[in-house]
Write a protein that holds these residues in place. Structure first.
Motif, PDB file in Angstrom:
ATOM      1  N   ASP A  78      -5.321 -69.688 -45.689  1.00 23.63           N
ATOM      2  CA  ASP A  78      -4.804 -70.718 -46.586  1.00 23.63           C
ATOM      3  C   ASP A  78      -3.359 -70.468 -46.994  1.00 23.63           C
ATOM      4  O   ASP A  78      -2.553 -71.402 -47.069  1.00 23.63           O
ATOM      5  CB  ASP A  78      -5.683 -70.810 -47.838  1.00 23.63           C
ATOM      6  N   TYR A  79      -3.006 -69.218 -47.263  1.00 26.98           N
ATOM      7  CA  TYR A  79      -1.643 -68.948 -47.728  1.00 26.98           C
ATOM      8  C   TYR A  79      -0.603 -69.252 -46.639  1.00 26.98           C
ATOM      9  O   TYR A  79       0.531 -69.615 -46.931  1.00 26.98           O
ATOM     10  CB  TYR A  79      -1.523 -67.499 -48.213  1.00 26.98           C
ATOM     11  N   ARG A 101      -1.005 -71.712 -44.311  1.00 24.70           N
ATOM     12  CA  ARG A 101      -0.882 -73.167 -44.290  1.00 24.70           C
ATOM     13  C   ARG A 101      -0.049 -73.666 -45.463  1.00 24.70           C
ATOM     14  O   ARG A 101       0.720 -74.625 -45.323  1.00 24.70           O
ATOM     15  CB  ARG A 101      -2.278 -73.792 -44.315  1.00 24.70           C
ATOM     16  N   THR A 102      -0.179 -73.009 -46.614  1.00 20.47           N
ATOM     17  CA  THR A 102       0.629 -73.386 -47.773  1.00 20.47           C
ATOM     18  C   THR A 102       2.107 -73.119 -47.506  1.00 20.47           C
ATOM     19  O   THR A 102       2.976 -73.939 -47.869  1.00 20.47           O
ATOM     20  CB  THR A 102       0.176 -72.593 -49.017  1.00 20.47           C
ATOM     21  N   ALA A 103       2.404 -71.985 -46.875  1.00 13.20           N
ATOM     22  CA  ALA A 103       3.797 -71.660 -46.559  1.00 13.20           C
ATOM     23  C   ALA A 103       4.390 -72.671 -45.586  1.00 13.20           C
ATOM     24  O   ALA A 103       5.542 -73.093 -45.731  1.00 13.20           O
ATOM     25  CB  ALA A 103       3.880 -70.254 -45.977  1.00 13.20           C
ATOM     26  N   ARG A 104       3.584 -73.095 -44.598  1.00 12.54           N
ATOM     27  CA  ARG A 104       4.076 -74.112 -43.665  1.00 12.54           C
ATOM     28  C   ARG A 104       4.299 -75.446 -44.380  1.00 12.54           C
ATOM     29  O   ARG A 104       5.259 -76.167 -44.097  1.00 12.54           O
ATOM     30  CB  ARG A 104       3.064 -74.297 -42.528  1.00 12.54           C
ATOM     31  N   ALA A 105       3.395 -75.768 -45.306  1.00  7.86           N
ATOM     32  CA  ALA A 105       3.522 -77.035 -46.036  1.00  7.86           C
ATOM     33  C   ALA A 105       4.780 -77.074 -46.898  1.00  7.86           C
ATOM     34  O   ALA A 105       5.311 -78.147 -47.187  1.00  7.86           O
ATOM     35  CB  ALA A 105       2.288 -77.252 -46.900  1.00  7.86           C
ATOM     36  N   LYS A 106       5.250 -75.923 -47.302  1.00  2.77           N
ATOM     37  CA  LYS A 106       6.479 -75.848 -48.095  1.00  2.77           C
ATOM     38  C   LYS A 106       7.727 -75.977 -47.240  1.00  2.77           C
ATOM     39  O   LYS A 106       8.841 -75.971 -47.762  1.00  2.77           O
ATOM     40  CB  LYS A 106       6.529 -74.526 -48.860  1.00  2.77           C
ATOM     41  N   HIS A 159       5.198 -63.593 -44.299  1.00  9.57           N
ATOM     42  CA  HIS A 159       3.865 -63.703 -44.874  1.00  9.57           C
ATOM     43  C   HIS A 159       2.803 -62.987 -44.040  1.00  9.57           C
ATOM     44  O   HIS A 159       2.072 -62.136 -44.555  1.00  9.57           O
ATOM     45  CB  HIS A 159       3.492 -65.186 -45.033  1.00  9.57           C
TER      46      HIS A 159
END
Length: 325
Positions: free
Chosen positions: A222-223, A225-230, A241
Motif C-alpha cells: 500500500d505505501y 501505491r500511495t507514493a506513486r499516487a503522489k 521507499h
C-alpha cells in the motif's frame, strides 16, 4: 537488552558443547592418535615408544569421552574431550600438534582472509542490490526474464569452475594478474583482485535473485501505491521507499555474515595460495592436526553465534516494532 544478551550467551554454551562433541567424534572416527603421531613425527620408521611419547606430550594418551579407570566424576572430567573443551571456552587455543602457537597463527592469518573477504562482501552487496533494483524497475520485461535466466545459469555452475576459468583466462592467457601467491601491503593488491572478482561473480546469481524476490514483495504494498499516487517517479519509489523498507531482511543477511568474514574462504584461499584462515584449516585437516581443527571449528561457531546476536540487537534500532525482552 542486557538480560537478553546474557540469556543468549547462556543458550550458546550447550550449542558450543554440542559442536565440540560432534567435532571430536567425527575427527577421531577418521583419525587415530597413532595416525596423528606418525604424521607429525614424519619418520620413516616410528617405534611404539616414539608414538607413546608423542601422545603423552600432546595429551592424546587419555580416553576420548569416558575414562573407566578413573574414580567418580573423574571418569568424565579426566578425558580428552573435557580438558580440551574447557580450554576452548576460555579461548586458550594452546599449541598446534606441530608446536606452533595457534592464537598467534590466527592473528597473523586473519588479515589475508579479511583482504579477500571484506572487499568481496562489500562489492557483492552493493552490486547485488543495484542489479536487483534495476531488474525490478523493468519487471515483466524481456530484461527481467533474461536476467533471471543468467542468474540461474551462474548459480548452476560450480565455484571451482569460476576459479579455474579465471586463473586460465586472466593469468595464463592475458597475464593480467598472478595466478597465485600473496604479499602484504599495497604490493599485494595484484594477488587479491582476481579472488575478489571471482567471489563477487560466483555469488551474483543467488544474490540478485534473492534481493529481486525481496523487492518484488515490497513493490505492490500500500505505501508504494500511495507514493506513486503522489506523483513520485518509479526510480524514487524504488530507491526512496522500496529499498528503505527492504533493509530489515537485508540486515539479517549482512550482520550475521560480518563476524564470519574473519574465517576466510577454504577453497578460494587454497587455490590462490592465500595464507589465510581458510587455507590454515585445510592444511590442518590434511596434516591431521586436531589442535588447529578444533580451534577453528570452535572459533567459527562463536563468530556465527555473535553474528546472530548482533542481528537481533540491530533489529531494535532499525525496526521500532521489535523490542528485546
Amino acid at each position: 537488552m542486557l538480560a537478553y544478551i546474557i540469556r543468549r550467551l547462556l543458550f550458546a554454551v550447550p550449542i558450543l558443547i554440542g559442536v565440540n562433541l560432534i567435532t571430536f567424534a567425527l575427527f577421531f572416527m577418521v583419525n587415530t592418535p597413532e595416525d596423528m603421531a606418525r604424521a607429525q613425527l614424519g619418520a620413516k620408521q616410528t617405534t611404539p615408544e616414539m608414538i607413546a611419547a608423542w601422545k603423552a606430550d600432546h595429551g592424546y594418551d587419555k580416553p576420548l569421552f569416558f575414562n573407566g579407570e578413573a574414580p567418580g566424576l573423574s571418569k568424565i572430567s579426566d578425558t580428552l574431550f573435557v580438558e580440551e573443551s574447557l580450554k576452548l571456552f576460555v579461548f586458550d587455543f594452546g599449541q598446534s600438534d606441530s608446536g606452533r602457537q595457534i592464537s598467534a597463527d590466527i592473528y597473523e592469518r586473519m588479515w589475508p582472509s579479511l583482504q579477500i573477504a571484506l572487499p568481496t562482501f562489500v562489492i557483492a552487496l552493493v552490486t547485488n542490490i543495484a542489479l536487483a533494483l534495476l531488474i525490478v524497475l523493468f519487471r515483466g520485461s524481456v530484461l527481467d526474464t533474461a536476467s533471471m535466466m543468467v542468474a540461474v545459469a551462474i548459480m548452476s555452475v560450480s565455484g571451482l569452475f569460476y576459479i579455474i576459468a579465471g586463473q586460465l583466462l586472466f593469468s595464463k592467457i592475458w597475464h593480467w594478474v598472478p595466478i597465485s601467491g600473496y604479499e602484504g601491503g599495497w604490493d599485494g593488491l595484484k594477488f587479491v583482485v582476481l579472488p575478489v572478482v571471482i567471489g563477487v561473480f560466483a555469488g551474483l546469481g543467488s544474490g540478485v535473485r534473492w534481493y529481486r524476490s525481496l523487492f518484488l514483495e515490497e513493490i505492490n504494498k500500500d505505501y508504494v501505491r500511495t507514493a506513486r499516487a503522489k506523483g513520485l517517479s518509479e526510480i524514487k519509489v524504488l530507491f526512496g521507499h522500496v529499498l528503505q523498507n527492504g533493509l530489515l531482511p537485508i540486515l539479517t543477511g549482512v550482520v550475521v555474515v560480518i563476524p564470519t568474514l574473519f574465517m576466510g574462504s577454504l577453497i578460494m584461499e587454497s587455490f590462490f595460495g592465500i595464507p589465510g584462515l581458510g587455507s590454515y584449516t585445510i592444511d590442518a585437516i590434511n596434516a591431521q592436526d586436531f589442535a588447529i581443527v578444533k580451534a577453528m571449528v570452535f572459533l567459527g561457531s562463536v563468530l556465527y553465534i555473535v553474528g546472530l546476536i548482533l542481528t537481533d540487537i540491530s533489529y531494535t534500532y532499525f525496526d521500532p516494532r521489535v523490542r528485546l525482552q
